[in-house]
Design a protein around this motif. Sequence first.
Motif, PDB file in Angstrom:
ATOM      1  N   GLN A 275     -53.039  -4.489  25.539  1.00  0.00           N
ATOM      2  CA  GLN A 275     -53.966  -4.061  26.578  1.00  0.00           C
ATOM      3  C   GLN A 275     -53.662  -4.727  27.911  1.00  0.00           C
ATOM      4  OE1 GLN A 275     -57.527  -4.723  23.995  1.00  0.00           O
ATOM      5  NE2 GLN A 275     -58.334  -2.925  25.046  1.00  0.00           N
TER       6      GLN A 275
ATOM      7  N   LEU B 216     -50.862  -2.684  29.393  1.00  0.00           N
ATOM      8  CA  LEU B 216     -51.418  -1.429  29.908  1.00  0.00           C
ATOM      9  C   LEU B 216     -52.229  -1.664  31.183  1.00  0.00           C
ATOM     10  CD1 LEU B 216     -52.623   0.333  26.626  1.00  0.00           C
ATOM     11  CD2 LEU B 216     -50.607   0.875  27.990  1.00  0.00           C
TER      12      LEU B 216
ATOM     13  N   PHE C 266     -51.827   0.438  34.671  1.00  0.00           N
ATOM     14  CA  PHE C 266     -52.915   1.227  35.249  1.00  0.00           C
ATOM     15  C   PHE C 266     -53.568   0.552  36.457  1.00  0.00           C
ATOM     16  CE2 PHE C 266     -52.452   3.771  31.553  1.00  0.00           C
ATOM     17  CZ  PHE C 266     -53.106   4.969  31.787  1.00  0.00           C
TER      18      PHE C 266
ATOM     19  N   GLY D  71     -57.753  -1.851  34.804  1.00  0.00           N
ATOM     20  CA  GLY D  71     -56.688  -0.959  34.337  1.00  0.00           C
ATOM     21  C   GLY D  71     -56.553  -0.986  32.827  1.00  0.00           C
TER      22      GLY D  71
ATOM     23  N   ALA E  29     -56.885   2.269  30.413  1.00  0.00           N
ATOM     24  CA  ALA E  29     -55.830   2.640  29.461  1.00  0.00           C
ATOM     25  C   ALA E  29     -56.372   2.722  28.045  1.00  0.00           C
ATOM     26  CB  ALA E  29     -54.691   1.629  29.533  1.00  0.00           C
ATOM     27  N   THR E  30     -57.281   1.812  27.708  1.00  0.00           N
ATOM     28  CA  THR E  30     -57.896   1.829  26.377  1.00  0.00           C
ATOM     29  C   THR E  30     -58.615   3.144  26.141  1.00  0.00           C
ATOM     30  OG1 THR E  30     -58.161  -0.566  26.332  1.00  0.00           O
ATOM     31  CG2 THR E  30     -59.591   0.706  24.878  1.00  0.00           C
TER      32      THR E  30
ATOM     33  N   LEU F  78     -57.917   6.014  27.497  1.00  0.00           N
ATOM     34  CA  LEU F  78     -56.950   7.097  27.394  1.00  0.00           C
ATOM     35  C   LEU F  78     -56.300   7.154  26.012  1.00  0.00           C
ATOM     36  CD1 LEU F  78     -55.393   9.357  28.924  1.00  0.00           C
ATOM     37  CD2 LEU F  78     -53.691   7.618  29.513  1.00  0.00           C
TER      38      LEU F  78
ATOM     39  N   ASN G 165     -58.867  11.886  26.566  1.00  0.00           N
ATOM     40  CA  ASN G 165     -58.036  10.977  25.772  1.00  0.00           C
ATOM     41  C   ASN G 165     -57.168  11.803  24.834  1.00  0.00           C
ATOM     42  OD1 ASN G 165     -59.550  11.367  23.170  1.00  0.00           O
ATOM     43  ND2 ASN G 165     -61.200  10.472  24.393  1.00  0.00           N
TER      44      ASN G 165
ATOM     45  N   THR H  10     -57.519  13.558  33.099  1.00  0.00           N
ATOM     46  CA  THR H  10     -57.458  12.167  33.564  1.00  0.00           C
ATOM     47  C   THR H  10     -57.563  12.105  35.088  1.00  0.00           C
ATOM     48  OG1 THR H  10     -56.063  11.564  31.674  1.00  0.00           O
ATOM     49  CG2 THR H  10     -56.103  10.034  33.525  1.00  0.00           C
TER      50      THR H  10
END
Length: 393
Positions: free
Chosen positions: A278, A281, A285, A303, A307-308, A310, A345, A379
């Motif tokens: 994470q 990511l 992001f 970010g 990302a989590t 998504l 997602n 998104t």
Amino acid sequence: MKYLIALLGLAIVLGLAWVASSDRKKIKFKPVALMIVIQIALTFLLLNTKFGLILITAIADGFGKLLEYANEGIMFVFGGLANDGQAPFFLNVLLPIVFISALIGIFQYFKILPFVMKGIGFVLSKVNGMGKLESYNAVASAIVGQSEVFITVKKQLGQLTSQRLYTLCASAMSTVSMSIVGAYMTMIEPKYVVTAIVINLFGGFIIASIINPYTVSDEEDILVIQEEEKQSFFEMLGEYIMDGFKVAIIVGAMLIGFVALIAAVNNIFDMVFGITFQGILGYIFAPFAFIMGVPMNEAVAAGGIMATKLVTNEFVAMMDLANVADTFSERTLGIISVFLVSFANFSSIGIIAGAVKGLHEKQGNVVARFGLKLLYGATLVSILSAIIVSIVL
């Protein structure tokens, strides 16, 4: 400064949509500009005015009451399962979905929801430059859910072009189901949930108008809503209660799997690279968080949460946000909260394609082929909504 960043963000989001456009010459810029102005006006109304405060407070209190009623049934069945002072996620957040699903069924049965959905959809069609079917579908998606909505337009699925089908699916992925709004409100501030639902409606049309421009003729623009099979009141009620319970179980199972998987992957990455998955990511992001108005010192953490959402789903991301909420400013919390309120997602691609395929196999295969483009657009809708909110916070 925040206005300059917002303008930069709008330019980047609209530019990314333009790059992916299937026919740039057909883009209707006037409806796009009008809908952005409407988004800003509605966001200001909801978050920065006394009327907005009263409205959101009333909605939040209404859902609070519904959750109280739901808790009566939950405690009757599961009372004593939790220790005093504990609040199990499944009991307090997921199981109320059963009661709210039952209410939706009642409003459907008495033709209240179809009337509301067609009415709002008709008004939207005058603004967005698209068809009545697309406008109805966007409203219906926000009420009955991203998979159930296709049942209501079953009669027209086979006649739809791939472009119109994309818009319908994009609306379903960009919104959230009314049955789980109460669950969201237990995790993030209700005012951001309500605001996101409202502006995502327009955001879906804005991005779809750029990525997937087309014109619908009057002959094609016919809205035929599939009537549900006639059932007795209690047959319907039992079906919606079971549907709500299935949703709660499915979301619970997804959370168990995703949270456990993320914990394992984070641990492996931490041992091998000295940084969690994470965390990586988060850096990827962070630029998107920045153009959404998140300060640089909070962009990496924000970010990571984006990302989590998504790669897993919005529930996992909301849980992560709740765990680190005290490290974020109020402005960042609002921006990220709005970003999280959608079904954008990877798992939604399978859900939507499966729902359409169950009703029309050929069209389901079409949806599966443009699945990644669908997620890309949805998104961008979430990012656009977050940017709009950053202007007024």
